[in-house]
Design a protein around this motif. Structure first.
Motif, PDB file in Angstrom:
ATOM      1  N   MET A 104      43.819  37.984  20.383  1.00 16.91           N
ATOM      2  CA  MET A 104      44.360  39.729  20.871  1.00 16.91           C
ATOM      3  C   MET A 104      43.077  39.937  21.944  1.00 16.91           C
ATOM      4  N   ILE A 105      41.546  39.593  21.708  1.00 17.00           N
ATOM      5  CA  ILE A 105      40.616  39.971  22.609  1.00 17.00           C
ATOM      6  C   ILE A 105      40.940  39.478  23.828  1.00 17.00           C
ATOM      7  N   ALA A 106      41.359  38.189  23.860  1.00 14.94           N
ATOM      8  CA  ALA A 106      41.621  37.442  24.997  1.00 14.94           C
ATOM      9  C   ALA A 106      42.616  38.231  26.081  1.00 14.94           C
ATOM     10  N   SER A 107      43.658  38.497  25.416  1.00 12.36           N
ATOM     11  CA  SER A 107      44.763  39.362  25.973  1.00 12.36           C
ATOM     12  C   SER A 107      44.226  40.574  26.651  1.00 12.36           C
ATOM     13  N   ILE A 108      43.369  41.430  26.035  1.00  9.51           N
ATOM     14  CA  ILE A 108      42.706  42.523  26.461  1.00  9.51           C
ATOM     15  C   ILE A 108      41.847  42.179  27.805  1.00  9.51           C
ATOM     16  N   LEU A 109      40.924  41.048  27.511  1.00  6.28           N
ATOM     17  CA  LEU A 109      40.263  40.836  28.738  1.00  6.28           C
ATOM     18  C   LEU A 109      41.216  40.430  29.839  1.00  6.28           C
ATOM     19  N   ASP A 110      42.353  39.871  29.535  1.00 11.32           N
ATOM     20  CA  ASP A 110      43.375  39.315  30.632  1.00 11.32           C
ATOM     21  C   ASP A 110      43.643  40.439  31.254  1.00 11.32           C
ATOM     22  N   TRP A 111      43.885  41.478  30.572  1.00 10.33           N
ATOM     23  CA  TRP A 111      44.621  42.718  31.192  1.00 10.33           C
ATOM     24  C   TRP A 111      43.465  43.395  31.993  1.00 10.33           C
ATOM     25  N   LEU A 112      42.286  43.417  31.495  1.00  5.01           N
ATOM     26  CA  LEU A 112      41.214  43.945  32.198  1.00  5.01           C
ATOM     27  C   LEU A 112      40.748  43.505  33.518  1.00  5.01           C
ATOM     28  N   THR A 113      40.893  42.126  33.572  1.00  2.00           N
ATOM     29  CA  THR A 113      40.400  41.554  34.553  1.00  2.00           C
ATOM     30  C   THR A 113      41.370  40.999  35.678  1.00  2.00           C
ATOM     31  N   SER A 114      42.918  41.063  35.232  1.00  2.00           N
ATOM     32  CA  SER A 114      43.790  40.734  36.293  1.00  2.00           C
ATOM     33  C   SER A 114      43.893  41.587  37.283  1.00  2.00           C
ATOM     34  N   GLY A 115      43.878  41.215  38.502  1.00  2.00           N
ATOM     35  CA  GLY A 115      44.188  41.957  39.650  1.00  2.00           C
ATOM     36  C   GLY A 115      45.222  43.104  39.801  1.00  2.00           C
ATOM     37  N   ALA A 116      46.248  42.428  39.255  1.00  2.00           N
ATOM     38  CA  ALA A 116      47.381  43.248  39.091  1.00  2.00           C
ATOM     39  C   ALA A 116      47.452  44.295  38.308  1.00  2.00           C
ATOM     40  N   SER A 117      46.489  44.582  37.275  1.00  2.00           N
ATOM     41  CA  SER A 117      46.340  45.935  36.554  1.00  2.00           C
ATOM     42  C   SER A 117      45.574  46.695  37.041  1.00  2.00           C
ATOM     43  N   TRP A 118      44.785  46.481  38.230  1.00  2.00           N
ATOM     44  CA  TRP A 118      43.704  47.155  39.054  1.00  2.00           C
ATOM     45  C   TRP A 118      44.544  47.740  40.051  1.00  2.00           C
ATOM     46  N   SER A 119      45.363  47.166  40.875  1.00  2.00           N
ATOM     47  CA  SER A 119      45.874  47.821  42.056  1.00  2.00           C
ATOM     48  C   SER A 119      47.420  48.738  41.753  1.00  2.00           C
ATOM     49  N   GLY A 120      47.663  49.341  42.643  1.00  2.73           N
ATOM     50  CA  GLY A 120      48.798  50.250  42.609  1.00  2.73           C
ATOM     51  C   GLY A 120      48.454  51.743  42.349  1.00  2.73           C
ATOM     52  N   SER A 121      49.588  52.362  42.634  1.00  2.00           N
ATOM     53  CA  SER A 121      49.312  53.832  42.249  1.00  2.00           C
ATOM     54  C   SER A 121      49.512  53.924  40.710  1.00  2.00           C
ATOM     55  N   ASP A 122      49.788  52.927  39.924  1.00  2.00           N
ATOM     56  CA  ASP A 122      49.732  53.220  38.504  1.00  2.00           C
ATOM     57  C   ASP A 122      48.509  52.157  37.980  1.00  2.00           C
ATOM     58  N   GLY A 123      48.033  51.671  38.751  1.00  2.00           N
ATOM     59  CA  GLY A 123      46.888  50.703  38.419  1.00  2.00           C
ATOM     60  C   GLY A 123      45.766  51.256  37.938  1.00  2.00           C
ATOM     61  N   ILE A 124      44.526  50.677  37.316  1.00  2.00           N
ATOM     62  CA  ILE A 124      43.514  51.188  36.683  1.00  2.00           C
ATOM     63  C   ILE A 124      42.716  52.010  37.744  1.00  2.00           C
ATOM     64  N   LEU A 125      42.341  51.326  38.948  1.00  2.00           N
ATOM     65  CA  LEU A 125      41.487  52.209  39.732  1.00  2.00           C
ATOM     66  C   LEU A 125      42.246  53.694  40.121  1.00  2.00           C
ATOM     67  N   ALA A 126      43.734  53.650  40.332  1.00  2.69           N
ATOM     68  CA  ALA A 126      44.049  55.050  40.690  1.00  2.69           C
ATOM     69  C   ALA A 126      43.845  55.976  39.524  1.00  2.69           C
ATOM     70  N   ARG A 127      44.168  55.255  38.238  1.00  2.00           N
ATOM     71  CA  ARG A 127      44.129  56.216  37.230  1.00  2.00           C
ATOM     72  C   ARG A 127      42.949  56.669  36.749  1.00  2.00           C
ATOM     73  N   LEU A 128      41.916  55.576  37.013  1.00  2.00           N
ATOM     74  CA  LEU A 128      40.258  56.065  36.789  1.00  2.00           C
ATOM     75  C   LEU A 128      40.052  57.202  37.691  1.00  2.00           C
ATOM     76  N   LEU A 129      40.351  57.165  38.925  1.00  2.00           N
ATOM     77  CA  LEU A 129      40.129  58.402  39.911  1.00  2.00           C
ATOM     78  C   LEU A 129      40.852  59.747  39.488  1.00  2.00           C
ATOM     79  N   GLU A 130      42.262  59.488  39.240  1.00  2.00           N
ATOM     80  CA  GLU A 130      42.822  60.546  38.469  1.00  2.00           C
ATOM     81  C   GLU A 130      41.911  61.053  37.336  1.00  2.00           C
TER      82      GLU A 130
END
Lengths: 377, 216, 244
Positions: C1-27
């Motif tokens: 389970m922890i591995a999948s969370i790390l995967d999610w946190l570290t994959s480039g796909a989850s960070w980019s885009g208008s609903d990615g981590i970066l955008a949500r973080l800034l929001e």
């Protein structure tokens, strides 16, 4: 000159804190308001700088009606000292002292450098200026409070229990230094205290207030002790009144020559000088008394040094108060009171019985005597 | 109003669950905070650690803490235990500080005279320090109680049932009566817990009620 | 389970885009700052005024009583009421911001008020006594002394806002809460837990500048920082003369 004329303070709930009070605080003198709690002494003080507005009556300083002046401007021209000093905890000590000059528009550098001088004037190391109030002892904070009040060199100072938050030893010291400072500066001071001894020690004039904000008596301290106006004042003055009054009666007492030995003299020399009771007075090379020694108690071969001395006797001054002369005789191991001249050199010794004779020969407390105060109001 | 009357049974059972989820952590949290606060009060260095630690724990947003609990506990995401443990953590985070402050508020001369009379540290804690610290601890407990009641309602978002269900369902289906019932239920529960703690505090500190002029 | 969370946190796909981590973080940061500024503009002047004048203390009591209302309930109720009145995307943003402000105000208000209230009466008395005007007393004495508690109030408000903004994703607000709420809805635990971790870290990170601010603006005379030098009485001048 501060003049209160028919001043009354009544609160909305009907309590009368000060009732038709009239009082004049003369220039360059300390006027003390003293009384039990609830007598309106602090209220009276605070009406002078309009921290409290009187309900009726007038307050003038040098003929100017304070009620007609801008309150903040008025206060900047009056030194204000309160219990604990009331220092600003977030400012350094020197910034605290500089507060009023800064309010008046003095440049920061000038204000701060003047603040350091003031710290020195009140007996503090200017290096303490960089500290914060929480780093000072109570006595030091109190001194800073006085320095702050002096900063803009106001002719008038109001002091509310300025010395009551410190222990008795420090208080005594602060009072002595304050009197010395006042000798030098000659401010017009109104001070509030609940401590009658402080009032008598510091006041040129003392107003005893009673609950309800009325003046029971206004007089010089000696007059107060000798002729209390009524039972309330007499009770408030407390015990030892007659004895304490001697503190205001200065007179010469008969002096006797006292044989002395210098510090470092041999015990044999001292034995030769000692009186019939075995005590001999030891002086330094300027004839300043150092203490009493009893050679019979010392090893015969030795000499007189610091450890040979019996300490504890007090010193009286020629022309000093009779109370001090009597105390010098009573506290001396030989019962001979040591009297010194203005420079601190030995003038002679006095005897308790002879001090009492001087007292006996003077005016009785019941006589309207030479010490009756000039009317102050 | 009619919605409330029609669903009294549901509301009651949800209230009981809410009380349990908010109240049990309050008690466990208090029982853990007391020794922790006592230690922190005695050891200056530990005090800093405990206070900073409590501050950090309190920083974690509630929903995040609920969601992360299974990772730590190995529980299922729907397990109410997640909420109980998370709420206990919040309670400790709030209360430890109160206990430290409360014990610190015991006048030095009282503590010293107790020691001088021969109280052992444990006797002194239960006989002198703790009773005198009750008002400050109770104040912290009241803050924790009110905060717990509010936070527990958020657990509905992770599927743990209590009064928050009325809020979520009332919002989703736009039933204002249900939403109001949920809010009122939470406010009332917070009020009841607050009063209960006050009553307990009064009972534990009879000397604070004593008429100052009444004593001989 | 922890591995999948790390995967999610570290994959480039989850960070980019208008609903990615970066955008949500800034929001998320954006909402927090917006709300904090509005709440501070309301609560700090009000708290200073109440503390300075001694009037309107009931406002502080009332604001604190507001804390008994469940955050979630307040959020839902206000959204339901305002939703029909507001056009478009404002319908999601405005109710959330109002609720967040309502939550932040009591913390800042009571912190500011308690700070002014904490000024020793003697210091306030002395300030008036040496001739400060009411305004000078407020700016030069009350506000600086109130700062530690005022900043504590701000910090509490920040935590409150970061946490509640997460929950507000349920009523359609953006920000990191989206990962939690959407992850719960789709039973995607990796994104839920990942979002939760990010929120926890964000709360910590946003707290840091305030701790720094406190160090910078609060006078050392008010904190323990200057206490290392113990009070002392070594600097007296010579004791008063020999006669009593």
């Amino acid at each position: 000159m501060i003049r209160l004329d028919g001043v009354t303070k009544q609160y909305p709930d009907g309590t009368v804190a000060v009732d038709d009070l009239s009082l004049t605080a003369p220039d360059r003198a300390i006027t003390v308001l003293v009384g039990p709690s609830g007598c309106g002494k602090t209220t009276t003080l605070r009406m002078i700088n309009r921290m409290i507005e009187p309900t009726s009556g007038s307050v003038t300083i040098d003929g100017q009606d304070v009620l007609a002046m801008d309150a903040a401007q008025l206060r900047r021209g009056i030194g204000y000292v309160i219990q604990h000093g009331g220092l600003f905890p977030h400012h350094t000590v020197e910034r605290n002292v500089a507060a009023v000059p800064l309010l008046l528009g003095t440049s920061r550098r000038e204000a701060i450098s003047h603040a350091r001088e003031l710290l020195e004037l009140v007996g503090l190391d200017p290096a303490l200026g960089r500290r914060y109030p929480s780093q000072l002892s109570g006595g030091q904070q109190q001194r800073v409070g006085v320095a702050r009040a002096l900063a803009a060199d106001p002719p008038v100072m109001l002091m509310d229990e300025p010395f009551s938050a410190v222990d008795p030893v420090v208080r005594e010291q602060l009072q002595d230094e304050f009197l010395r400072l006042q000798d030098e500066l000659g401010k017009t001071i109104v001070m509030v205290t609940h401590d009658i001894d402080e009032a008598i020690k510091l006041g040129d004039h003392v107003a005893v207030l009673q609950v309800g904000g009325r003046i029971a008596q206004l007089a010089r301290p000696a007059e107060l002790l000798a002729h209390p106006a009524d039972n309330f004042v007499a009770d408030f003055l407390g015990r030892d009144r007659g004895y304490r009054a001697l503190g205001f009666q200065n007179d010469r007492v008969p002096l006797h020559d006292e044989p002395v030995v210098p510090m470092g003299a041999t015990v044999a020399d001292a034995t030769a000088q000692a009186g019939s009771d075995g005590w001999v007075l030891v002086v330094d090379d300027r004839r300043h008394p150092q203490g009493w020694a009893r050679p019979a108690d010392l090893p015969g071969e030795g000499s007189i040094d610091e450890r040979s001395l019996a300490l504890g006797g007090t010193l009286a001054r020629v022309d000093g108060p009779l109370r001090v002369a009597l105390d010098a005789a009573l506290s001396s191991p030989s019962r001979r009171g040591v009297v010194v001249d203005g420079d601190g050199a030995l003038a002679g010794t006095c005897r308790a019985t002879e001090v009492l004779s001087v007292i006996e020969a003077r005016a009785r407390p019941s006589d309207p005597g030479e010490h009756a105060a000039q009317a102050v109001r | 109003m009619s919605w409330i009357l029609d669903h009294l049974d549901d509301i009651l059972s949800l209230t009981l669950r809410h009380t349990w989820l908010a109240g049990v952590p309050l008690i466990i949290g208090l029982l853990i905070s007391l020794p922790l606060g006592w230690l922190a009060n005695r050891h200056r260095r530990l005090r800093g650690v405990v206070i900073v630690g409590a501050g950090l724990l309190y920083t974690v947003p509630s929903l995040a803490l609920f969601v992360l609990m299974p990772l730590v506990l190995g529980t299922g995401i729907l397990d109410p235990l997640n909420v109980v443990v998370a709420m206990t953590i919040y309670t400790i985070a709030l209360l430890v500080r109160s206990v430290v402050d409360g014990l610190g508020s015991v006048p030095e001369e009282v503590a010293r005279s107790a020691t001088a009379m021969g109280y052992t540290p444990v006797r002194r804690f239960f006989g002198v320090d703790l009773p005198l610290a009750v008002p400050v601890i109770a104040a912290g407990l009241r803050v924790a109680a009110v905060s717990n009641v509010s936070i527990v309602s958020i657990a509905s978002l992770i599927g743990v049932n209590q009064l928050g269900d009325l809020l979520v369902d009332g919002f989703n289906r736009a039933i204002s009566g249900e939403l109001v019932a949920g809010i009122l239920g939470c406010v009332l529960l917070a009020l009841v817990l607050d009063i209960a703690i006050r009553v307990l505090e009064r009972a534990l500190t009879p000397w604070r009620r004593a008429d100052p002029g009444g004593a001989a | 389970m922890i591995a999948s969370i790390l995967d999610w946190l570290t994959s480039g796909a989850s960070w980019s885009g208008s609903d990615g981590i970066l955008a949500r973080l800034l929001e998320h940061v954006g909402y927090t700052l917006l709300v904090l500024v509005i709440a501070a503009l309301i609560a700090i002047p009000l708290g200073l005024w109440i503390g300075h004048s001694g009037r309107g203390r009931w406002l502080v009591t009332a604001a604190n009583a507001l804390r008994a209302v469940p955050t979630l309930g307040l959020l839902f109720a206000l959204t339901l009421v305002l939703l029909p009145v507001l056009p478009g995307s404002a319908a999601f943003l405005v109710p959330s911001v109002i609720v967040l402000v309502l939550l932040a105000v009591p913390a800042i208000l009571s912190g500011t008020y308690a700070g002014v209230e904490a000024v020793q009466p003697a210091a306030r008395d002395a300030a008036r006594g040496i001739g400060m005007t009411g305004r000078q007393v407020l700016w030069q004495v009350e506000l600086p002394i109130a700062l530690p508690l005022l900043i504590s109030g701000l910090r509490a408000a920040v935590l409150q806002v970061v946490a509640t903004a997460t929950v507000a994703a349920y009523v359609g607000l953006g920000g990191l809460g989206r990962f939690l709420i959407d992850g719960l809805a789709t039973q995607d635990y990796a994104s839920t837990a990942g979002g939760a971790l990010l929120v926890a870290v964000l709360a910590l990170v946003l707290d840091a500048p305030f701790a720094l601010l406190e160090r910078l603006v609060v006078s050392p005379g008010l904190t323990g920082r200057s206490r290392s030098l113990r009070p002392s009485e070594p600097n007296r001048t010579a004791p008063a003369g020999g006669t009593t």
